[in-house]
Write a protein that holds these residues in place. Structure first.
Motif, PDB file in Angstrom:
ATOM      1  N   VAL A  39     -20.348  -3.474  10.285  1.00  0.00           N
ATOM      2  CA  VAL A  39     -20.754  -4.956  11.132  1.00  0.00           C
ATOM      3  C   VAL A  39     -20.129  -4.253  12.773  1.00  0.00           C
ATOM      4  O   VAL A  39     -18.876  -4.733  12.919  1.00  0.00           O
ATOM      5  CB  VAL A  39     -20.542  -5.760  10.830  1.00  0.00           C
ATOM      6  N   SER A  40     -20.859  -3.918  13.088  1.00  0.00           N
ATOM      7  CA  SER A  40     -20.012  -4.200  14.983  1.00  0.00           C
ATOM      8  C   SER A  40     -21.450  -4.276  15.838  1.00  0.00           C
ATOM      9  O   SER A  40     -22.554  -5.657  15.722  1.00  0.00           O
ATOM     10  CB  SER A  40     -20.130  -2.253  15.697  1.00  0.00           C
ATOM     11  N   GLY A  41     -21.485  -5.129  17.393  1.00  0.00           N
ATOM     12  CA  GLY A  41     -22.498  -5.825  18.219  1.00  0.00           C
ATOM     13  C   GLY A  41     -21.664  -5.819  19.382  1.00  0.00           C
ATOM     14  O   GLY A  41     -20.936  -5.078  19.718  1.00  0.00           O
ATOM     15  N   VAL A  42     -22.551  -6.126  20.015  1.00  0.00           N
ATOM     16  CA  VAL A  42     -22.383  -6.600  21.855  1.00  0.00           C
ATOM     17  C   VAL A  42     -22.396  -7.678  21.661  1.00  0.00           C
ATOM     18  O   VAL A  42     -23.334  -8.899  21.275  1.00  0.00           O
ATOM     19  CB  VAL A  42     -23.049  -6.130  22.991  1.00  0.00           C
ATOM     20  N   VAL A  43     -22.031  -8.642  22.323  1.00  0.00           N
ATOM     21  CA  VAL A  43     -21.332 -10.294  22.533  1.00  0.00           C
ATOM     22  C   VAL A  43     -21.591 -10.524  24.333  1.00  0.00           C
ATOM     23  O   VAL A  43     -20.778  -8.909  24.850  1.00  0.00           O
ATOM     24  CB  VAL A  43     -20.380 -10.625  22.382  1.00  0.00           C
ATOM     25  N   THR A  44     -22.928 -10.947  24.454  1.00  0.00           N
ATOM     26  CA  THR A  44     -22.589 -11.626  25.945  1.00  0.00           C
ATOM     27  C   THR A  44     -22.547 -12.738  25.963  1.00  0.00           C
ATOM     28  O   THR A  44     -23.177 -14.008  25.246  1.00  0.00           O
ATOM     29  CB  THR A  44     -24.397 -10.783  26.035  1.00  0.00           C
ATOM     30  N   LEU A  45     -22.622 -13.340  27.086  1.00  0.00           N
ATOM     31  CA  LEU A  45     -22.605 -14.705  28.192  1.00  0.00           C
ATOM     32  C   LEU A  45     -23.732 -14.451  29.560  1.00  0.00           C
ATOM     33  O   LEU A  45     -22.894 -14.041  30.221  1.00  0.00           O
ATOM     34  CB  LEU A  45     -20.961 -15.544  28.395  1.00  0.00           C
ATOM     35  N   ASP A  46     -24.590 -15.486  28.929  1.00  0.00           N
ATOM     36  CA  ASP A  46     -26.006 -15.249  30.327  1.00  0.00           C
ATOM     37  C   ASP A  46     -25.765 -14.154  30.514  1.00  0.00           C
ATOM     38  O   ASP A  46     -26.283 -13.962  31.268  1.00  0.00           O
ATOM     39  CB  ASP A  46     -25.033 -16.102  31.275  1.00  0.00           C
ATOM     40  N   GLY A  47     -25.451 -13.237  29.708  1.00  0.00           N
ATOM     41  CA  GLY A  47     -26.368 -11.491  29.777  1.00  0.00           C
ATOM     42  C   GLY A  47     -25.250 -10.499  30.337  1.00  0.00           C
ATOM     43  O   GLY A  47     -25.318  -9.887  30.503  1.00  0.00           O
ATOM     44  N   LYS A  48     -24.474 -11.115  30.846  1.00  0.00           N
ATOM     45  CA  LYS A  48     -23.107 -10.313  30.303  1.00  0.00           C
ATOM     46  C   LYS A  48     -21.939 -10.227  30.225  1.00  0.00           C
ATOM     47  O   LYS A  48     -22.023 -10.864  29.000  1.00  0.00           O
ATOM     48  CB  LYS A  48     -22.886 -10.991  32.351  1.00  0.00           C
ATOM     49  N   LEU A  50     -19.577  -9.526  27.022  1.00  0.00           N
ATOM     50  CA  LEU A  50     -17.923 -10.283  27.329  1.00  0.00           C
ATOM     51  C   LEU A  50     -16.472  -9.859  26.802  1.00  0.00           C
ATOM     52  O   LEU A  50     -16.464 -10.063  25.542  1.00  0.00           O
ATOM     53  CB  LEU A  50     -18.689 -12.010  26.091  1.00  0.00           C
ATOM     54  N   GLU A  51     -16.049  -9.036  27.760  1.00  0.00           N
ATOM     55  CA  GLU A  51     -14.544  -8.041  27.309  1.00  0.00           C
ATOM     56  C   GLU A  51     -14.038  -9.561  26.395  1.00  0.00           C
ATOM     57  O   GLU A  51     -13.172 -10.380  27.334  1.00  0.00           O
ATOM     58  CB  GLU A  51     -14.001  -7.516  28.670  1.00  0.00           C
ATOM     59  N   GLY A  52     -12.796  -9.705  26.329  1.00  0.00           N
ATOM     60  CA  GLY A  52     -11.792 -10.471  24.654  1.00  0.00           C
ATOM     61  C   GLY A  52     -12.668 -11.099  23.826  1.00  0.00           C
ATOM     62  O   GLY A  52     -11.249 -11.645  24.311  1.00  0.00           O
ATOM     63  N   ALA A  53     -13.295 -11.190  24.333  1.00  0.00           N
ATOM     64  CA  ALA A  53     -13.716 -12.465  23.132  1.00  0.00           C
ATOM     65  C   ALA A  53     -13.983 -11.775  21.903  1.00  0.00           C
ATOM     66  O   ALA A  53     -13.335 -10.610  21.027  1.00  0.00           O
ATOM     67  CB  ALA A  53     -15.245 -12.345  23.075  1.00  0.00           C
ATOM     68  N   ALA A  72     -13.949  -8.051  21.467  1.00  0.00           N
ATOM     69  CA  ALA A  72     -15.109  -7.085  21.979  1.00  0.00           C
ATOM     70  C   ALA A  72     -13.728  -6.520  23.228  1.00  0.00           C
ATOM     71  O   ALA A  72     -13.815  -6.725  23.977  1.00  0.00           O
ATOM     72  CB  ALA A  72     -15.633  -8.241  22.923  1.00  0.00           C
ATOM     73  N   GLY A  73     -14.685  -5.705  23.584  1.00  0.00           N
ATOM     74  CA  GLY A  73     -14.067  -4.508  24.768  1.00  0.00           C
ATOM     75  C   GLY A  73     -14.908  -4.491  26.196  1.00  0.00           C
ATOM     76  O   GLY A  73     -15.839  -5.123  26.010  1.00  0.00           O
ATOM     77  N   PRO A  74     -14.353  -3.575  26.720  1.00  0.00           N
ATOM     78  CA  PRO A  74     -15.024  -3.795  27.639  1.00  0.00           C
ATOM     79  C   PRO A  74     -16.491  -4.269  28.083  1.00  0.00           C
ATOM     80  O   PRO A  74     -17.555  -4.815  29.290  1.00  0.00           O
ATOM     81  CB  PRO A  74     -15.045  -2.376  29.034  1.00  0.00           C
ATOM     82  N   GLU A  75     -17.768  -3.339  27.547  1.00  0.00           N
ATOM     83  CA  GLU A  75     -19.683  -3.004  27.496  1.00  0.00           C
ATOM     84  C   GLU A  75     -18.976  -4.743  26.746  1.00  0.00           C
ATOM     85  O   GLU A  75     -20.176  -4.943  25.964  1.00  0.00           O
ATOM     86  CB  GLU A  75     -19.426  -2.552  26.628  1.00  0.00           C
ATOM     87  N   GLY A  76     -18.479  -5.649  25.979  1.00  0.00           N
ATOM     88  CA  GLY A  76     -18.659  -6.718  24.701  1.00  0.00           C
ATOM     89  C   GLY A  76     -18.998  -6.174  23.273  1.00  0.00           C
ATOM     90  O   GLY A  76     -18.962  -7.033  23.080  1.00  0.00           O
ATOM     91  N   ARG A  77     -18.644  -4.968  23.458  1.00  0.00           N
ATOM     92  CA  ARG A  77     -18.953  -4.694  22.067  1.00  0.00           C
ATOM     93  C   ARG A  77     -18.091  -4.356  21.084  1.00  0.00           C
ATOM     94  O   ARG A  77     -16.205  -4.534  21.314  1.00  0.00           O
ATOM     95  CB  ARG A  77     -18.981  -2.181  22.353  1.00  0.00           C
ATOM     96  N   TYR A  78     -18.111  -5.319  19.930  1.00  0.00           N
ATOM     97  CA  TYR A  78     -16.506  -4.881  18.402  1.00  0.00           C
ATOM     98  C   TYR A  78     -17.405  -4.761  17.528  1.00  0.00           C
ATOM     99  O   TYR A  78     -18.328  -4.339  17.270  1.00  0.00           O
ATOM    100  CB  TYR A  78     -17.133  -7.274  18.608  1.00  0.00           C
TER     101      TYR A  78
END
Length: 159
Positions: A39-48, A50-53, A72-78
């Motif tokens: 399971v993976s994905g990208v986490v964003t806050l207000d479309g940006k 979220l590195e470190g989430a 989450a890494g620099p591109e928000g990927r976890y």
């Protein structure tokens, strides 16, 4: 009566030795858990991104494990990793239903608190910058992970 005290004291010593021996004999083996799926994905806050989430999938029912988490890494990927106990982990997560929580701890200067920091975040004056509706016990995110795993993009808003 003295003999009884001696026997009683002897029993206490034996019990203490058994307890200490049992406690120091090592860790329990990890539980026998089902296979995990990716399971993976990208986490964003207000479309940006979220590195470190920290993204945490907590099972909605007790399954003998604590769920899975990813940072989450620099591109928000976890990518999720399941804690199987005894400081061991397994890539992925066990299929099932989950409450999903997101947090991102920042220090007063705006810098991230490292995910594996030994110092409790609050000791450095850190705070969670994610709205409570996503990070608190009453988190609103719920996902079902199917046997094939999948991608779960998490889109948060600050409003």
């Amino acid at each position: 009566m003295i003999a009884n005290r001696g026997q009683f004291a002897g029993c206490l010593v034996a019990l203490a030795l058994l307890m200490f021996n049992g406690c120091s004999s090592g860790l329990l083996p990890p539980p026998d858990l089902p296979d995990t799926v990716k399971v993976s994905g990208v986490v964003t806050l207000d479309g940006k991104p979220l590195e470190g989430a920290v993204v945490r999938f907590a099972p909605t029912v007790e399954k003998g494990f604590h769920g899975a988490a990813g940072v989450a890494g620099p591109e928000g990927r976890y990518e999720l990793i399941t804690d199987i106990g005894n400081e061991k982990s397994r890539p992925g997560v066990i299929p099932g239903d989950y409450n999903v929580y997101v947090s991102r701890m920042v220090k007063p200067d705006g810098s991230l608190v490292p995910a594996k920091s030994k110092e409790p975040p609050m000791m450095s004056g850190a705070r969670d910058m994610i709205p409570l509706k996503y990070s608190g016990d009453k988190g609103r995110l719920k996902y079902t992970v199917k046997a094939e795993g999948g991608t779960f993009d998490i889109k948060l808003d600050s409003k």
